[in-house]
Design a protein around this motif. Structure first.
Motif, short mmCIF file in Angstrom:
data_model
loop_
_atom_site.label_atom_id
_atom_site.label_comp_id
_atom_site.label_asym_id
_atom_site.label_seq_id
_atom_site.Cartn_x
_atom_site.Cartn_y
_atom_site.Cartn_z
N VAL A 86 -2.46 -110.92 32.16
CA VAL A 86 -1.88 -111.51 33.04
C VAL A 86 -0.78 -111.11 34.10
N GLU A 87 -0.41 -110.16 34.00
CA GLU A 87 0.60 -109.41 34.83
C GLU A 87 -0.06 -108.65 36.15
N ALA A 88 -1.39 -108.72 36.17
CA ALA A 88 -1.95 -107.81 37.46
C ALA A 88 -1.64 -108.63 38.63
N ILE A 89 -1.01 -108.18 39.49
CA ILE A 89 -0.37 -108.89 40.77
C ILE A 89 -1.55 -109.39 41.59
N PRO A 90 -2.74 -108.73 41.67
CA PRO A 90 -3.91 -109.24 42.55
C PRO A 90 -4.60 -110.58 41.81
N LEU A 91 -4.64 -110.59 40.46
CA LEU A 91 -5.07 -111.74 39.84
C LEU A 91 -4.10 -112.76 39.71
N ILE A 92 -2.90 -112.64 39.70
CA ILE A 92 -1.74 -113.70 39.61
C ILE A 92 -1.84 -114.44 41.10
N ALA A 93 -1.93 -113.47 42.18
CA ALA A 93 -1.79 -114.03 43.66
C ALA A 93 -3.02 -114.74 43.69
N ARG B 96 3.01 -123.37 23.09
CA ARG B 96 1.82 -123.18 22.38
C ARG B 96 1.26 -121.74 22.56
N ALA B 97 0.69 -121.42 21.64
CA ALA B 97 0.12 -119.92 21.44
C ALA B 97 -1.28 -119.87 22.27
N ARG B 98 -1.93 -120.79 22.11
CA ARG B 98 -3.19 -120.95 22.57
C ARG B 98 -3.40 -122.41 23.55
N LYS B 99 -4.19 -122.26 24.63
CA LYS B 99 -4.16 -123.36 25.79
C LYS B 99 -4.74 -124.72 24.94
N GLU B 100 -5.20 -124.66 23.67
CA GLU B 100 -5.74 -125.89 23.28
C GLU B 100 -4.62 -126.56 22.16
N ASP B 101 -3.45 -125.78 21.69
CA ASP B 101 -2.52 -126.19 20.93
C ASP B 101 -1.57 -127.40 21.30
N PRO B 102 -1.44 -128.27 20.30
CA PRO B 102 -0.81 -129.30 20.76
C PRO B 102 0.80 -128.84 21.02
N GLY C 90 -13.75 -129.71 39.42
CA GLY C 90 -14.34 -128.97 40.30
C GLY C 90 -13.48 -128.05 41.37
N LEU C 91 -12.34 -127.83 40.91
CA LEU C 91 -11.44 -127.18 42.02
C LEU C 91 -11.22 -125.72 41.33
N ALA C 92 -11.96 -124.58 42.17
CA ALA C 92 -11.74 -123.19 41.76
C ALA C 92 -12.15 -122.88 40.23
N PRO C 93 -13.20 -123.57 39.81
CA PRO C 93 -13.72 -123.38 38.26
C PRO C 93 -13.65 -121.87 37.91
N ALA C 94 -13.98 -120.89 38.96
CA ALA C 94 -13.96 -119.32 38.49
C ALA C 94 -12.49 -119.07 38.08
N ASP C 95 -11.39 -119.68 38.82
CA ASP C 95 -10.11 -119.11 38.31
C ASP C 95 -9.86 -119.96 36.85
N ARG C 96 -10.39 -121.26 36.59
CA ARG C 96 -10.03 -121.76 35.12
C ARG C 96 -10.60 -120.79 34.07
N LYS C 97 -11.80 -120.33 34.40
CA LYS C 97 -12.30 -119.37 33.46
C LYS C 97 -11.52 -118.15 33.17
N LEU C 98 -11.23 -117.42 34.32
CA LEU C 98 -10.53 -116.47 34.61
C LEU C 98 -9.29 -116.32 34.00
N TYR C 99 -8.41 -117.46 34.09
CA TYR C 99 -7.14 -117.53 33.62
C TYR C 99 -6.92 -117.60 32.37
N ALA C 100 -7.91 -118.37 31.60
CA ALA C 100 -7.92 -118.20 30.34
C ALA C 100 -8.19 -116.76 29.51
N LEU C 101 -9.07 -116.13 30.25
CA LEU C 101 -9.43 -114.67 29.90
C LEU C 101 -8.30 -114.00 29.83
N ARG C 102 -7.66 -113.96 30.93
CA ARG C 102 -6.48 -113.00 31.23
C ARG C 102 -5.35 -113.26 30.11
N ASP C 103 -5.26 -114.36 29.81
CA ASP C 103 -4.00 -114.59 28.82
C ASP C 103 -4.20 -113.76 27.36
N VAL C 104 -5.60 -113.74 27.02
CA VAL C 104 -5.87 -113.26 25.93
C VAL C 104 -6.42 -111.57 25.95
#
Length: 428
Positions: free
Chosen positions: A178-185, A357-363, A160-174
């Protein structure tokens, strides 16, 4: 949901270098969280932000909208002053592990919501899961109770904590954003502000093993995050720290837990101890506590605090840590001095061995990693061991060896050593 905006309109506005209105930002974050804005549309917007940037006002509103996308933890029941730390990530950066119990031993409550490793950088939760039984998921009620009883908790952020960030974080990586300072901050600060801590110390890294390779980019990121935290009533400071060389001697999961135990026992590599104590002093000062963290390392209180934290999260502090069955040594080919150890190269070597890991779901492999036997400035003779490669699978070693060999430079003279901590950035 208002239909006064469309995703294409918002994308075009930023693509053309214009400023997004507060209402447009609120709409697009809300719509994306609810699935009304598609991943490919948010990908386009993220790329436009990377290329065009954002004003301070846009970043502040974007962050506020991400916080508003979910719940905000209430830590008012915790009697100790709350203070947290966040690192932008690096190679061998196990500082959260000794730092959290150390600061708790000095009287603060440390609500540490951490993440997993991706690419060449390690994740705190992956390291802790090398400890048999350790549980990284806590309910909000368990989290608050543990902060009151133990003074520290290190776990994954709740759904329940910042769910928008969880979605956007996974998207930025692929999507190469990732390096966009406004999005990192906004990503870091939305989670940390929603976490409910009263004070926050940031460890913003620069160099080959950091996301921000350039020190000016790191400084801009640090200032942006300090401003965001201050605007939301969180006492926020940032340390700019070097990440050209791996931190400490261990890169991986179980090997970094072993190094943590050395630090908590009063030993450990000098750079790990230096950074741990520097961050601890900043955290305690920001929390309004007058305590000596160095004394807490010496007298065993920090180790007691660590053991209490591990037990509280169902881990066994006395259990043996996983050991990789396959090892190989990389040796110096000539006499001289270690002139440099490239953090990025060593991070990728550990990843090749199974630690990343290469993808967030990798062991990940808990026992895989690299153990350095020499540091920059050390004199070596031909045949001396430079580092040790550890893996569960023998076939992983050759590719990792190639990277490790290339990462270590041996030269005729010792290098000039720059400072580990460059500066402290505050809102003052």
């Amino acid at each position: 949901m208002s239909s006064s905006f469309s995703a294409v309109e918002v994308i075009r506005t930023k693509r053309d270098g214009k400023v997004l209105s507060d209402a447009a930002i609120d709409w697009v974050i809300d719509a994306y969280t609810k699935g009304a804005v598609a991943d490919e549309q948010m990908s386009a917007l993220a790329m436009a932000i990377l290329l065009r940037g954002m004003t301070a006002g846009e970043i502040a509103r974007w962050t506020a909208a991400m916080i508003a996308s979910g719940e905000r933890l209430d830590l008012s029941a915790v009697e100790r002053p709350t203070v947290d730390k966040h690192s932008t990530g690096g190679v061998g950066d196990k500082i959260t592990l000794p730092l959290t119990p150390l600061v708790a031993a000095c009287g603060a409550a440390v609500p540490q919501l951490s993440g997993r490793g991706l690419g060449h950088t390690g994740g705190t939760l992956d390291k802790l899961e090398a400890i048999p039984g350790f549980r990284t998921r806590l309910s909000n009620e368990e989290f608050v109770a543990q902060l009151s009883e133990v003074g520290a908790a290190i776990c994954a952020a709740g759904e329940g904590l910042a769910p928008a960030d969880r979605k956007l974080y996974a998207l930025r990586d692929v999507t190469g954003t990732v390096e966009a300072i406004p999005l990192i901050a906004s990503s870091i600060m939305s989670k940390k502000i929603a976490e409910g801590t009263a004070a926050l110390i940031l460890d913003v890294k620069f160099g080959s093993g950091a996301f921000m390779r350039d020190v000016e980019d790191a400084r801009e990121l640090a200032r942006t995050m300090v401003a965001l935290g201050t605007a939301h009533g969180v006492t926020t400071r940032a340390l700019l720290t070097a990440m050209d060389t791996p931190l400490g001697l261990a890169i991986g999961h179980s090997v970094e837990v072993e190094e943590t135990l050395e630090v908590l026992a009063g030993g450990g590599p000098p750079d790990v101890v230096e950074l741990t104590l520097a961050l601890a002093r900043e955290m305690l000062d920001a929390a309004g506590l007058d305590a000596d963290p160095e004394k807490a390392l010496r007298d065993g209180r920090a180790m007691d605090s660590w053991r209490a934290l591990v037990r509280a999260q169902d881990g066994d502090p006395d259990a043996a840590l996983p050991v990789a069955p396959e090892t190989e040594f990389v040796r110096a080919e000539r006499d001289g001095f270690v002139a440099g150890i490239d953090a990025y190269g060593m991070g990728v070597a550990a990843w090749r061995l199974g630690a990343g890991r290469a993808r967030k779901e990798d062991p990940v492999s808990a026992s895989a990693g690299v153990v350095l036997h020499r540091r920059p400035g050390d004199r070596v003779a031909a045949g001396d061991v430079l580092c040790e490669l550890r893996s569960q699978e023998k076939e992983r070693i050759p590719a990792a060896r190639e990277l490790a060999v290339a990462a270590v430079t041996v030269a005729d003279a010792a290098p000039e050593q720059g400072p580990l901590i460059l500066e402290t950035i505050t809102d003052r």
